[in-house]
Design an enzyme around this catalytic site. Structure first.
Site, PDB file in Angstrom:
ATOM      1  N   ASN A 238       0.876  -1.172   0.000  1.00 53.84           N
ATOM      2  CA  ASN A 238       0.000   0.000   0.000  1.00 53.84           C
ATOM      3  C   ASN A 238       0.913   1.221   0.000  1.00 53.84           C
ATOM      4  OD1 ASN A 238      -1.781   2.058   0.430  1.00 53.84           O
ATOM      5  ND2 ASN A 238      -2.425   1.401   2.473  1.00 53.84           N
TER       6      ASN A 238
ATOM      7  N   LYS B 207       0.310   4.222  -0.525  1.00 52.59           N
ATOM      8  CA  LYS B 207      -0.359   5.436  -0.020  1.00 52.59           C
ATOM      9  C   LYS B 207      -0.121   6.609  -0.975  1.00 52.59           C
ATOM     10  CE  LYS B 207      -0.172   3.366   4.495  1.00 52.59           C
ATOM     11  NZ  LYS B 207      -0.063   3.474   5.941  1.00 52.59           N
TER      12      LYS B 207
ATOM     13  N   HIS C  91      -9.419   1.073   4.958  1.00 57.20           N
ATOM     14  CA  HIS C  91      -8.117   1.316   5.601  1.00 57.20           C
ATOM     15  C   HIS C  91      -8.296   2.298   6.759  1.00 57.20           C
ATOM     16  CE1 HIS C  91      -4.028   2.634   6.282  1.00 57.20           C
ATOM     17  NE2 HIS C  91      -3.666   1.488   5.742  1.00 57.20           N
TER      18      HIS C  91
ATOM     19  N   GLU D  91      -6.653   4.768   7.719  1.00 58.97           N
ATOM     20  CA  GLU D  91      -6.474   6.192   7.386  1.00 58.97           C
ATOM     21  C   GLU D  91      -7.757   6.761   6.767  1.00 58.97           C
ATOM     22  OE1 GLU D  91      -2.806   5.710   5.227  1.00 58.97           O
ATOM     23  OE2 GLU D  91      -1.837   5.193   7.119  1.00 58.97           O
TER      24      GLU D  91
ATOM     25  N   GLU E 156      -4.811  -4.775  10.634  1.00 62.67           N
ATOM     26  CA  GLU E 156      -3.825  -3.711  10.801  1.00 62.67           C
ATOM     27  C   GLU E 156      -4.120  -2.946  12.099  1.00 62.67           C
ATOM     28  OE1 GLU E 156      -1.841  -2.493   6.895  1.00 62.67           O
ATOM     29  OE2 GLU E 156      -3.662  -1.320   7.030  1.00 62.67           O
TER      30      GLU E 156
ATOM     31  N   GLY F  50       2.879   2.772  10.662  1.00 64.85           N
ATOM     32  CA  GLY F  50       3.823   3.886  10.521  1.00 64.85           C
ATOM     33  C   GLY F  50       4.545   4.265  11.803  1.00 64.85           C
TER      34      GLY F  50
ATOM     35  N   SER G 108       3.823  -1.563  10.186  1.00 66.87           N
ATOM     36  CA  SER G 108       5.274  -1.506  10.387  1.00 66.87           C
ATOM     37  C   SER G 108       6.015  -2.769   9.948  1.00 66.87           C
ATOM     38  CB  SER G 108       5.615  -1.160  11.840  1.00 66.87           C
ATOM     39  OG  SER G 108       5.201   0.164  12.126  1.00 66.87           O
TER      40      SER G 108
ATOM     41  N   GLY H 275       3.114  -0.867   4.155  1.00 60.61           N
ATOM     42  CA  GLY H 275       2.946   0.544   3.808  1.00 60.61           C
ATOM     43  C   GLY H 275       4.259   1.168   3.398  1.00 60.61           C
ATOM     44  N   GLY H 276       4.857   1.938   4.305  1.00 61.78           N
ATOM     45  CA  GLY H 276       6.065   2.721   4.021  1.00 61.78           C
ATOM     46  C   GLY H 276       7.133   1.967   3.239  1.00 61.78           C
TER      47      GLY H 276
HETATM   48  P1  13P Z   1       3.252   0.881   7.481  1.00 64.93           P
HETATM   49  O1  13P Z   1       3.833  -0.381   6.902  1.00 64.93           O
HETATM   50  O2  13P Z   1       3.910   2.121   6.957  1.00 64.93           O
HETATM   51  O3  13P Z   1       3.187   0.815   8.974  1.00 64.93           O
HETATM   52  O4  13P Z   1       1.733   0.984   6.967  1.00 64.93           O
HETATM   53  C1  13P Z   1       0.910  -0.127   7.067  1.00 64.93           C
HETATM   54  C2  13P Z   1      -0.324   0.143   6.324  1.00 64.93           C
HETATM   55  O5  13P Z   1      -1.095   1.022   6.651  1.00 64.93           O
HETATM   56  C3  13P Z   1      -0.587  -0.668   5.117  1.00 64.93           C
HETATM   57  O6  13P Z   1      -1.885  -0.522   4.672  1.00 64.93           O
END
Ligand code: 13P
Length: 243
Positions: free
Chosen positions: A10, A12, A89, A91, A161, A167, A203, A224-225
């Site tokens: 993802n 983002k 998600h 967010e 999640e 993050g 993470s 994510g990141g």
């Molecule tokens: P991180 O891997 O940056 O913690 O993000 C996870 C996420 O929200 C994937 O959808």
């Protein structure tokens, strides 16, 4: 494919046009299979379609086609041959006020198309500290899935999640993840009558993936990141896909 683990990136709202061009050139050299799914910003999705790997959109509209400025309908997603849609998600829930009911509506719309659904659930830190994790997960899953006519159970994948792990560099212990995923699988099978795949996200990175990958009941990872770096994401893919 059925029992193979998935690695979903993802990405983002990251990377500009020149960065994404470089990124796509790099990943296209790797020959990834369909266990690998890239979810870039919607603008860039056409660069990811029709490759050896799969791709997904990060969000869809809660409405059908129509006068909804700035939104993207699941019908449009399907017509672009995009394979997956992330729905719910944290967010989206936190910053765009998506309720469990809105998430349910999106799941209903997506079920009408061929696109596979990655349904995100997870508790906040406050809920975890109040020992409400299971209660929250049960409500999120029940509202999203109860009573749906899910003829093809391979269409929905759940992603667990924990919001506090996204993050932050904080990750639950392997046994906490294993227990929570077992709980989610039990709830899902009580609601739907069959099992769904459950991914872990929060993470996940190239340094912790080998340890996370020891959890026996995880069906893959939502990254994510780290998915914005070809190098880091490739290391994660190598651990999971080549295990
Ligand atoms: P991180 O891997 O940056 O913690 O993000 C996870 C996420 O929200 C994937 O959808």
């Amino acid at each position: 494919m059925e029992n193979k683990k998935l690695v979903v990136g993802n990405m983002k709202m990251n990377l500009t046009a020149s960065e994404i061009n470089k990124y796509v050139k790099e990943i296209d050299k790797k020959n990834y299979n369909e266990q690998v799914v890239f979810c870039p910003s919607s603008l860039y999705l056409p660069y990811f379609v029709g490759k050896s790997y799969k791709c997904g959109i990060q969000n869809i509209a809660a409405t059908d086609l129509g006068a909804y400025t700035g939104e993207i309908s699941i019908k449009q997603v399907a017509s672009m041959k995009i394979d997956y849609a992330i729905i719910g998600h944290s967010e989206r829930r936190a910053y765009y006020h998506e309720t469990d009911e809105v998430v349910r509506r999106k799941v209903e719309l997506a079920l009408q198309e061929k696109v596979k659904i990655i349904l995100c659930v997870g508790e906040t830190l406050e809920e975890r500290e109040a020992l409400k994790t299971y209660k929250v997960l049960k409500k999120q899953l029940t509202t999203a899935l109860k009573g749906l006519d899910i003829a093809n159970n391979k269409k929905i994948i759940v992603a667990y999640e924990p919001v506090w792990a996204i993050g932050t560099g904080k990750v639950p212990t392997n046994s906490e993840i294993e227990d929570t995923i077992a709980f989610i699988k039990d709830i899902v099978s009580a609601i739907c009558g069959f099992n769904l795949k459950v991914l872990y996200g929060g993470s996940v990175n190239d340094a912790n993936i080998a340890k996370l990958n020891e959890i026996p009941n995880v069906d893959g990872y939502l990254v994510g990141g780290a998915s914005n770096s070809v190098e880091k994401f490739n290391k994660i893919i190598e651990v999971v896909v080549n295990q």
